[in-house]
Design a protein around this motif. Sequence first.
Motif, PDB file in Angstrom:
ATOM      1  N   ALA A  60       0.843  -1.192   0.000  1.00 53.27           N
ATOM      2  CA  ALA A  60       0.000   0.000   0.000  1.00 53.27           C
ATOM      3  C   ALA A  60       0.878   1.242   0.000  1.00 53.27           C
ATOM      4  O   ALA A  60       1.946   1.257   0.617  1.00 53.27           O
ATOM      5  N   LEU A  61       0.430   2.276  -0.675  1.00 56.37           N
ATOM      6  CA  LEU A  61       1.206   3.511  -0.756  1.00 56.37           C
ATOM      7  C   LEU A  61       1.531   4.053   0.631  1.00 56.37           C
ATOM      8  O   LEU A  61       2.656   4.474   0.891  1.00 56.37           O
ATOM      9  N   SER A  62       0.582   3.987   1.551  1.00 58.68           N
ATOM     10  CA  SER A  62       0.824   4.506   2.903  1.00 58.68           C
ATOM     11  C   SER A  62       1.951   3.758   3.596  1.00 58.68           C
ATOM     12  O   SER A  62       2.750   4.337   4.321  1.00 58.68           O
ATOM     13  N   GLU A  63       2.040   2.450   3.360  1.00 61.43           N
ATOM     14  CA  GLU A  63       3.123   1.662   3.951  1.00 61.43           C
ATOM     15  C   GLU A  63       4.455   2.018   3.305  1.00 61.43           C
ATOM     16  O   GLU A  63       5.477   2.120   3.964  1.00 61.43           O
ATOM     17  N   GLY A  64       4.442   2.227   2.002  1.00 55.24           N
ATOM     18  CA  GLY A  64       5.650   2.569   1.290  1.00 55.24           C
ATOM     19  C   GLY A  64       6.192   3.928   1.668  1.00 55.24           C
ATOM     20  O   GLY A  64       7.401   4.150   1.653  1.00 55.24           O
ATOM     21  N   LEU A  65       5.334   4.859   2.034  1.00 55.53           N
ATOM     22  CA  LEU A  65       5.791   6.196   2.402  1.00 55.53           C
ATOM     23  C   LEU A  65       6.631   6.178   3.670  1.00 55.53           C
ATOM     24  O   LEU A  65       7.507   7.009   3.849  1.00 55.53           O
ATOM     25  N   SER A  66       6.384   5.231   4.554  1.00 53.19           N
ATOM     26  CA  SER A  66       7.123   5.199   5.811  1.00 53.19           C
ATOM     27  C   SER A  66       8.519   4.584   5.657  1.00 53.19           C
ATOM     28  O   SER A  66       9.380   4.809   6.488  1.00 53.19           O
ATOM     29  N   GLU A  67       8.760   3.822   4.584  1.00 56.82           N
ATOM     30  CA  GLU A  67      10.060   3.178   4.389  1.00 56.82           C
ATOM     31  C   GLU A  67      11.199   4.193   4.266  1.00 56.82           C
ATOM     32  O   GLU A  67      12.221   4.032   4.933  1.00 56.82           O
ATOM     33  N   PRO A  68      11.077   5.264   3.452  1.00 53.48           N
ATOM     34  CA  PRO A  68      12.175   6.235   3.389  1.00 53.48           C
ATOM     35  C   PRO A  68      12.455   6.896   4.740  1.00 53.48           C
ATOM     36  O   PRO A  68      13.607   7.207   5.061  1.00 53.48           O
ATOM     37  N   VAL A  69      11.430   7.065   5.550  1.00 57.03           N
ATOM     38  CA  VAL A  69      11.621   7.647   6.884  1.00 57.03           C
ATOM     39  C   VAL A  69      12.423   6.678   7.755  1.00 57.03           C
ATOM     40  O   VAL A  69      13.359   7.088   8.450  1.00 57.03           O
ATOM     41  N   ARG A  70      12.091   5.387   7.706  1.00 54.17           N
ATOM     42  CA  ARG A  70      12.846   4.394   8.477  1.00 54.17           C
ATOM     43  C   ARG A  70      14.300   4.356   8.028  1.00 54.17           C
ATOM     44  O   ARG A  70      15.210   4.266   8.850  1.00 54.17           O
ATOM     45  N   GLU A  71      14.538   4.429   6.711  1.00 55.89           N
ATOM     46  CA  GLU A  71      15.905   4.393   6.204  1.00 55.89           C
ATOM     47  C   GLU A  71      16.693   5.630   6.630  1.00 55.89           C
ATOM     48  O   GLU A  71      17.855   5.534   7.004  1.00 55.89           O
ATOM     49  N   ALA A  72      16.053   6.790   6.596  1.00 52.35           N
ATOM     50  CA  ALA A  72      16.721   8.027   7.026  1.00 52.35           C
ATOM     51  C   ALA A  72      17.048   7.950   8.512  1.00 52.35           C
ATOM     52  O   ALA A  72      18.140   8.352   8.952  1.00 52.35           O
ATOM     53  N   ASN A  73      16.129   7.437   9.301  1.00 51.79           N
ATOM     54  CA  ASN A  73      16.377   7.290  10.733  1.00 51.79           C
ATOM     55  C   ASN A  73      17.536   6.322  10.994  1.00 51.79           C
ATOM     56  O   ASN A  73      18.369   6.561  11.865  1.00 51.79           O
ATOM     57  N   ALA A  74      17.565   5.229  10.236  1.00 51.80           N
ATOM     58  CA  ALA A  74      18.659   4.257  10.408  1.00 51.80           C
ATOM     59  C   ALA A  74      20.003   4.887  10.064  1.00 51.80           C
ATOM     60  O   ALA A  74      20.991   4.674  10.772  1.00 51.80           O
ATOM     61  N   ARG A  75      20.044   5.668   8.995  1.00 53.46           N
ATOM     62  CA  ARG A  75      21.294   6.343   8.630  1.00 53.46           C
ATOM     63  C   ARG A  75      21.733   7.296   9.738  1.00 53.46           C
ATOM     64  O   ARG A  75      22.916   7.391  10.058  1.00 53.46           O
ATOM     65  N   SER A  76      20.794   7.993  10.350  1.00 54.55           N
ATOM     66  CA  SER A  76      21.147   8.945  11.408  1.00 54.55           C
ATOM     67  C   SER A  76      21.650   8.233  12.657  1.00 54.55           C
ATOM     68  O   SER A  76      22.354   8.815  13.471  1.00 54.55           O
ATOM     69  N   ARG A  77      21.295   6.946  12.809  1.00 57.09           N
ATOM     70  CA  ARG A  77      21.763   6.159  13.954  1.00 57.09           C
ATOM     71  C   ARG A  77      22.978   5.315  13.582  1.00 57.09           C
ATOM     72  O   ARG A  77      23.306   4.352  14.279  1.00 57.09           O
ATOM     73  N   GLY A  78      23.578   5.613  12.461  1.00 54.69           N
ATOM     74  CA  GLY A  78      24.761   4.850  12.040  1.00 54.69           C
ATOM     75  C   GLY A  78      24.407   3.498  11.457  1.00 54.69           C
ATOM     76  O   GLY A  78      25.187   2.557  11.575  1.00 54.69           O
ATOM     77  N   GLY A  79      23.249   3.367  10.815  1.00 56.14           N
ATOM     78  CA  GLY A  79      22.877   2.130  10.159  1.00 56.14           C
ATOM     79  C   GLY A  79      22.036   1.186  10.989  1.00 56.14           C
ATOM     80  O   GLY A  79      21.590   0.169  10.495  1.00 56.14           O
ATOM     81  N   ARG A  80      21.827   1.488  12.256  1.00 54.23           N
ATOM     82  CA  ARG A  80      20.997   0.607  13.098  1.00 54.23           C
ATOM     83  C   ARG A  80      19.549   0.917  12.854  1.00 54.23           C
ATOM     84  O   ARG A  80      19.139   2.055  12.770  1.00 54.23           O
ATOM     85  N   ARG A  81      18.726  -0.137  12.737  1.00 53.36           N
ATOM     86  CA  ARG A  81      17.279   0.049  12.542  1.00 53.36           C
ATOM     87  C   ARG A  81      16.605  -0.069  13.825  1.00 53.36           C
ATOM     88  O   ARG A  81      16.177  -0.113  14.661  1.00 53.36           O
TER      89      ARG A  81
END
Length: 81
Positions: A60-81
Amino acid sequence: MTNEQHSTPPALPDVGSLVRDRWNGRIGVVMDRVSGRVALRPQGGGVEWFALPEDLEAVALSEGLSEPVREANARSRGGRR
């Protein structure tokens, strides 16, 4: 002949579709379909990867929209999800 011999291969998703690769859990945009495999790229861009059609499910588009946010957050934590 068994039913397995008559089964049809899974349909290839349309280019531009948003799908989840169940093999690795990643969400990607379908970029191309090559030799029975599907080329995917993360929504925000990045390195493509290939998946088998049977490993893909529509997202679903709504689910897909949250993926870039999770990836950006992981990058800000040094790759940890």
